[in-house]
Design a protein around this motif. Structure first.
Motif, PDB file in Angstrom:
ATOM      1  N   GLY A 203      -6.949  -5.479   1.370  1.00  0.00           N
ATOM      2  CA  GLY A 203      -5.648  -5.525   2.032  1.00  0.00           C
ATOM      3  C   GLY A 203      -5.711  -5.190   3.519  1.00  0.00           C
ATOM      4  N   LEU A 204      -6.262  -4.015   3.868  1.00  0.00           N
ATOM      5  CA  LEU A 204      -6.259  -3.589   5.274  1.00  0.00           C
ATOM      6  C   LEU A 204      -7.232  -4.417   6.119  1.00  0.00           C
ATOM      7  CD1 LEU A 204      -5.953   0.303   5.042  1.00  0.00           C
ATOM      8  CD2 LEU A 204      -4.202  -1.375   5.632  1.00  0.00           C
TER       9      LEU A 204
ATOM     10  N   ASN B 233       0.836  -1.210   0.000  1.00  0.00           N
ATOM     11  CA  ASN B 233       0.000   0.000   0.000  1.00  0.00           C
ATOM     12  C   ASN B 233       0.864   1.250   0.000  1.00  0.00           C
ATOM     13  OD1 ASN B 233      -2.402  -1.302  -0.045  1.00  0.00           O
ATOM     14  ND2 ASN B 233      -2.936  -0.981   2.093  1.00  0.00           N
TER      15      ASN B 233
ATOM     16  N   ILE C 226     -11.268   2.577   6.379  1.00  0.00           N
ATOM     17  CA  ILE C 226     -10.360   1.891   5.440  1.00  0.00           C
ATOM     18  C   ILE C 226     -10.087   0.451   5.856  1.00  0.00           C
ATOM     19  CG2 ILE C 226      -9.217   3.907   4.419  1.00  0.00           C
ATOM     20  CD1 ILE C 226      -6.977   3.541   6.482  1.00  0.00           C
TER      21      ILE C 226
ATOM     22  N   GLY D 125      -7.394  -1.304  -6.835  1.00  0.00           N
ATOM     23  CA  GLY D 125      -7.218  -2.174  -5.665  1.00  0.00           C
ATOM     24  C   GLY D 125      -8.497  -2.933  -5.384  1.00  0.00           C
ATOM     25  N   SER D 126      -8.403  -3.871  -4.451  1.00  0.00           N
ATOM     26  CA  SER D 126      -9.570  -4.711  -4.156  1.00  0.00           C
ATOM     27  C   SER D 126     -10.312  -4.252  -2.901  1.00  0.00           C
ATOM     28  CB  SER D 126      -9.116  -6.155  -3.947  1.00  0.00           C
ATOM     29  OG  SER D 126      -8.211  -6.196  -2.849  1.00  0.00           O
ATOM     30  N   GLY D 127      -9.672  -3.447  -2.053  1.00  0.00           N
ATOM     31  CA  GLY D 127     -10.300  -3.020  -0.798  1.00  0.00           C
ATOM     32  C   GLY D 127     -10.241  -4.113   0.250  1.00  0.00           C
TER      33      GLY D 127
ATOM     34  N   ARG E  96     -12.784   1.437  -0.103  1.00  0.00           N
ATOM     35  CA  ARG E  96     -11.685   2.143  -0.751  1.00  0.00           C
ATOM     36  C   ARG E  96     -12.000   3.634  -0.706  1.00  0.00           C
ATOM     37  NH1 ARG E  96      -9.609   1.415  -5.748  1.00  0.00           N
ATOM     38  NH2 ARG E  96      -7.615   1.298  -4.721  1.00  0.00           N
ATOM     39  N   VAL E  97     -10.978   4.443  -0.431  1.00  0.00           N
ATOM     40  CA  VAL E  97     -11.199   5.892  -0.433  1.00  0.00           C
ATOM     41  C   VAL E  97     -11.406   6.299  -1.883  1.00  0.00           C
ATOM     42  CG1 VAL E  97     -10.200   8.139   0.145  1.00  0.00           C
ATOM     43  CG2 VAL E  97      -9.751   6.160   1.607  1.00  0.00           C
TER      44      VAL E  97
ATOM     45  N   VAL F 228      -5.990   8.847  -4.735  1.00  0.00           N
ATOM     46  CA  VAL F 228      -6.185   7.418  -4.501  1.00  0.00           C
ATOM     47  C   VAL F 228      -7.064   6.816  -5.581  1.00  0.00           C
ATOM     48  CG1 VAL F 228      -6.971   5.761  -2.779  1.00  0.00           C
ATOM     49  CG2 VAL F 228      -6.026   7.930  -2.067  1.00  0.00           C
TER      50      VAL F 228
ATOM     51  N   ILE G  22      -4.445   9.987   3.945  1.00  0.00           N
ATOM     52  CA  ILE G  22      -5.867   9.600   4.064  1.00  0.00           C
ATOM     53  C   ILE G  22      -6.576  10.622   4.946  1.00  0.00           C
ATOM     54  CG2 ILE G  22      -7.439   7.711   4.743  1.00  0.00           C
ATOM     55  CD1 ILE G  22      -4.767   5.969   4.841  1.00  0.00           C
TER      56      ILE G  22
ATOM     57  N   ASP H  19       4.876   6.137   4.874  1.00  0.00           N
ATOM     58  CA  ASP H  19       5.200   6.646   3.534  1.00  0.00           C
ATOM     59  C   ASP H  19       4.976   8.137   3.509  1.00  0.00           C
ATOM     60  OD1 ASP H  19       2.428   7.328   2.600  1.00  0.00           O
ATOM     61  OD2 ASP H  19       2.132   5.165   2.911  1.00  0.00           O
TER      62      ASP H  19
ATOM     63  N   SER I 299       1.279   8.565   5.251  1.00  0.00           N
ATOM     64  CA  SER I 299       0.560   7.738   6.221  1.00  0.00           C
ATOM     65  C   SER I 299       1.548   6.910   7.018  1.00  0.00           C
ATOM     66  CB  SER I 299      -0.398   6.788   5.501  1.00  0.00           C
ATOM     67  OG  SER I 299      -1.146   7.464   4.540  1.00  0.00           O
TER      68      SER I 299
ATOM     69  N   ARG J 254       2.020   1.774  -3.435  1.00  0.00           N
ATOM     70  CA  ARG J 254       0.951   2.110  -4.391  1.00  0.00           C
ATOM     71  C   ARG J 254       0.367   3.499  -4.159  1.00  0.00           C
ATOM     72  NH1 ARG J 254      -2.687  -1.886  -2.726  1.00  0.00           N
ATOM     73  NH2 ARG J 254      -4.222  -1.160  -4.212  1.00  0.00           N
ATOM     74  N   TYR J 255       0.324   3.909  -2.880  1.00  0.00           N
ATOM     75  CA  TYR J 255      -0.315   5.201  -2.603  1.00  0.00           C
ATOM     76  C   TYR J 255       0.704   6.315  -2.379  1.00  0.00           C
ATOM     77  CZ  TYR J 255      -4.444   2.341  -2.382  1.00  0.00           C
ATOM     78  OH  TYR J 255      -5.447   1.489  -2.718  1.00  0.00           O
TER      79      TYR J 255
HETATM   80  P1  ADP Z   1      -6.827  -1.485  -1.679  1.00  0.00           P
HETATM   81  O1  ADP Z   1      -6.726  -2.745  -2.452  1.00  0.00           O
HETATM   82  O2  ADP Z   1      -7.828  -0.553  -2.232  1.00  0.00           O
HETATM   83  O3  ADP Z   1      -5.488  -0.821  -1.486  1.00  0.00           O
HETATM   84  P2  ADP Z   1      -6.762  -1.746   1.174  1.00  0.00           P
HETATM   85  O4  ADP Z   1      -7.681  -2.408   2.113  1.00  0.00           O
HETATM   86  O5  ADP Z   1      -5.357  -2.147   1.219  1.00  0.00           O
HETATM   87  O6  ADP Z   1      -7.376  -1.902  -0.252  1.00  0.00           O
HETATM   88  O7  ADP Z   1      -6.823  -0.190   1.470  1.00  0.00           O
HETATM   89  C1  ADP Z   1      -8.062   0.444   1.638  1.00  0.00           C
HETATM   90  C2  ADP Z   1      -7.964   1.902   1.258  1.00  0.00           C
HETATM   91  O8  ADP Z   1      -7.145   2.577   2.188  1.00  0.00           O
HETATM   92  C3  ADP Z   1      -7.300   2.113  -0.046  1.00  0.00           C
HETATM   93  O9  ADP Z   1      -8.246   2.089  -1.097  1.00  0.00           O
HETATM   94  C4  ADP Z   1      -6.683   3.483   0.109  1.00  0.00           C
HETATM   95  O10 ADP Z   1      -7.632   4.461  -0.204  1.00  0.00           O
HETATM   96  C5  ADP Z   1      -6.391   3.576   1.574  1.00  0.00           C
HETATM   97  N1  ADP Z   1      -4.973   3.318   1.887  1.00  0.00           N
HETATM   98  C6  ADP Z   1      -4.413   2.186   2.343  1.00  0.00           C
HETATM   99  N2  ADP Z   1      -3.078   2.343   2.545  1.00  0.00           N
HETATM  100  C7  ADP Z   1      -2.793   3.612   2.201  1.00  0.00           C
HETATM  101  C8  ADP Z   1      -1.586   4.410   2.181  1.00  0.00           C
HETATM  102  N3  ADP Z   1      -0.415   3.922   2.561  1.00  0.00           N
HETATM  103  N4  ADP Z   1      -1.685   5.703   1.776  1.00  0.00           N
HETATM  104  C9  ADP Z   1      -2.862   6.235   1.380  1.00  0.00           C
HETATM  105  N5  ADP Z   1      -4.024   5.531   1.381  1.00  0.00           N
HETATM  106  C10 ADP Z   1      -4.005   4.253   1.790  1.00  0.00           C
END
Ligand code: ADP
Length: 591
Positions: A515-516, A453, A494, A511-513, A500-501, A506, A486, A481, A540, A456-457
């Motif tokens: 990961g977190l 993440n 999240i 993404g799949s939403g 997903r935001v 972003v 966010i 990072d 973040s 990617r972000y």
């Molecule tokens: P995704 O596959 O969309 O990344 P996650 O569950 O990993 O799904 O993350 C959910 C949302 O949290 C992401 O869509 C993103 O908007 C936000 N996010 C996660 N990690 C970060 C980060 N390091 N910086 C900014 N936004 C983040």
């Protein structure tokens, strides 16, 4: 997809609107109808309470009459008509004297015989001074006899309106002329008609007086006692009796706010009045407070209804958002699957057909195939893991493990990708950390998701910090990072599945939403927690806090985890910095 989203959000607005119309409108109509009916009820309550008080007063009056009648029957009822017809004056006098003696409340007891049907009229008066007989010759000239007849006629006239001819008559008079007897003012006269022996026709009457003091002190309290039957309390009404000068002569309680009903105390005490009211309150105040109470109850019921409605709305909205998120998820995942697959196929075919100009180009293609297949693996792992978590089948193999080692391995496996993407990674691992009871593979996946993440972000600032250290008794794994950040309102959400935001930069990252959501699940399964400190444009910092096997931290002082610990700042000590140049964001492992 955008069209579908728009359709869904307009759908949601439609649902909210129709719910509001379907529930709020009837609630408002109900509220208005209830208010009007309550206002009507307030008037009816007032009338009903008034009627109730009137009936209480009437019962009290009836009881007083009953008691006076019982007294008359007991005393005057003992006069024998035969003694009268045969003019046995001594026996009549004895009877009257004994009435006076046995009833000290009586000043005067008498018999008056005057009838045109008789040749001789007479009267006998028993007073505190003795018995006095007035015979036929003096009858018309004696004031006592005339006064007695006048008072009796008055009493008879007053009861003439009574439906049945009463056996006992009453008159309250303070201007009686009985020279031989001292009659207290406001005394009550009680009369019983005297008939012939054969019961045919009235020949006169017997009478007695009741002292006002007896009425005040005995008769009224006894009648009141019978009326209340010991049930009198602070909320029961107060009855008070007023004399001819409106002075209170008797009351069953104090603190009467006002007489709600006042009426003459007829027939026994017709010169007096009897009134009724409440202690320290009035009917208006009672009805008002009832009205307010009812209104409050309705208010509470409506508030509960609205709260229920809001909860239902929120639940429905959440459900709809989840459905929406699932739809987005499917479309995102299909895209996420297709892109690396087509890249792998394209470059594999190119290599297979030998369409490469030089070995460097071939090397580059291999790198892309490797990167995309890793990306695919991670995505598929996340989806498989998520489906296991959802089904409650995700199992963990906990073992005492060096967390720092796991983190270092993850970073090592990711190093090339980070270098290729042009990221500079700074690692800081505190030495001699206590082991932690973890599932190695699961924890590696959680850290990998956070690092992935972070890459990617990140926008232009391609800098990532990873640290492992002791924080209190816990082991803290931080991944920071300097990327897009966010907004605060999203921090909680999240970690929800599929969330997903959808604002800012972003939006451009696929993404799949999941990961977190997976990170949170893994960390919580380890009795730990995951936190985020982030602000748009300021990067973040995700922190995993895991309980260590040794809960005490002997040497290391806990370091601050607050956002003030400057996001992106280099940590000192055992920090090892690896600087890697190369790819831009557009070419990061996901794109
Ligand atoms: P995704 O596959 O969309 O990344 P996650 O569950 O990993 O799904 O993350 C959910 C949302 O949290 C992401 O869509 C993103 O908007 C936000 N996010 C996660 N990690 C970060 C980060 N390091 N910086 C900014 N936004 C983040």
């Amino acid at each position: 997809m955008i069209r579908r989203l728009r359709f869904n959000s307009s759908n949601r607005t439609g649902l909210v609107l129709s719910l509001l119309i379907a529930v709020l409108l009837p609630v408002i109509i109900l509220l208005v109808a209830q208010y009007r009916s309550l206002a009507g009820l307030e008037g009816k309550t007032r009338a009903a309470v008034q009627e109730n008080l009137r009936q209480t007063l009437q019962s009290f009056t009836r009881l007083v009459v009953k008691k006076a009648e019982a007294l008359a029957t007991e005393t005057l009822g003992g006069i024998d008509p035969a003694d009268i017809e045969e003019e046995r004056f001594d026996r009549i006098a004895d009877r009257l004297s004994s009435i006076r003696q046995s009833h000290p409340e009586t000043d005067l007891a008498f018999v008056v015989i005057h009838c045109s049907c008789r040749k001789r009229n007479f009267a006998i008066f028993a007073t505190p001074e003795g018995v006095r007989r007035i015979d036929h010759d003096h009858f018309k000239r004696t004031p006592e006899a005339q006064s007695a007849i006048e008072t009796y006629n008055n009493a008879a006239l007053l009861r003439a309106t009574a439906s049945s001819s009463p056996r006992v008559l009453f008159e309250q008079s303070h201007c009686s002329n009985f020279p031989g007897a001292k009659i207290e003012p406001s005394s009550v006269f009680i009369f019983t008609p005297l008939n012939k022996v054969d019961g045919e026709g009235q020949i006169g009457f017997a009478g007695m007086t009741l002292k006002a003091s007896y009425i005040r002190e005995r008769l009224l309290p006894r009648a009141m006692g019978e009326l209340l039957g010991g049930s009198g309390d602070d909320s029961s009404p107060v009855i008070s009796v007023l004399d001819e000068n409106d002075r209170e002569v008797y009351s069953n309680g104090s603190g009467l706010a006002r007489h709600e009903i006042k009426m003459p105390f007829s027939p026994v005490l017709r010169q007096w009045k009897v009134g009724i009211g409440y202690r320290n309150t009035t009917i208006e105040a009672l009805a008002r407070s009832q009205f307010r109470q009812n209104l409050l109850l309705i208010g509470v019921a409506i508030a509960l209804l609205l709260a229920g409605l809001i909860l239902a709305l929120r639940a429905t909205t959440r459900e709809m958002k989840l459905v929406e998120a699932k739809t987005t998820f499917v479309s995102n995942v299909s895209h996420e699957l297709k892109t690396p697959l087509s890249l792998i196929r394209l470059f594999a075919e190119t290599l297979e057909l030998g369409r490469v100009r030089n070995p460097e180009e071939a090397q580059e293609y291999f790198r892309i195939i490797n990167r995309e297949s890793r990306r695919l693996t991670r995505l598929i792992n996340n989806i498989l893991d998520f489906s296991k978590i959802e089904a409650g089948r995700r199992q963990y193999q906990f073992a005492e493990t060096d967390v720092a080692e796991v983190v270092a391995e993850v970073l090592q496996s990711y190093e090339r990708q980070m270098t290729n993407a042009g990221f500079e990674a700074q690692t800081s691992i505190q030495p001699d950390l206590p082991p932690s009871l973890i599932d190695r593979e699961a924890m590696a996946q959680a850290v990998l998701n956070l690092v992935d993440n972070a890459i990617r972000y990140s926008d232009q600032a391609k800098r990532i910090e990873v640290s492992v250290r002791l924080h209190g008794g816990d082991i803290a794994i931080e991944v920071a990072d300097q990327g897009v950040g966010i907004p605060k309102v999203e921090h909680q959400r999240i970690f929800e599945k599929f969330y997903r935001v959808s604002t800012g930069l972003v939006h451009d990252t696929k993404g799949s939403g999941l990961g977190l959501a997976i990170v949170k699940h893994i960390v919580e399964a380890h009795h730990g927690r995951v936190t985020v400190e982030s602000a748009p444009g300021k990067g973040s910092r995700f922190t995993i806090l895991m309980p260590s096997v040794r809960s005490e931290a002997p040497e290391a002082a806990p370091e601050s985890l607050s956002p003030d610990a400057a996001l992106g700042a280099h940590t000192s000590g055992t920090a090892s910095t690896a600087s890697m140049g190369g790819y831009s964001v557009a070419e990061n492992p996901h794109h």
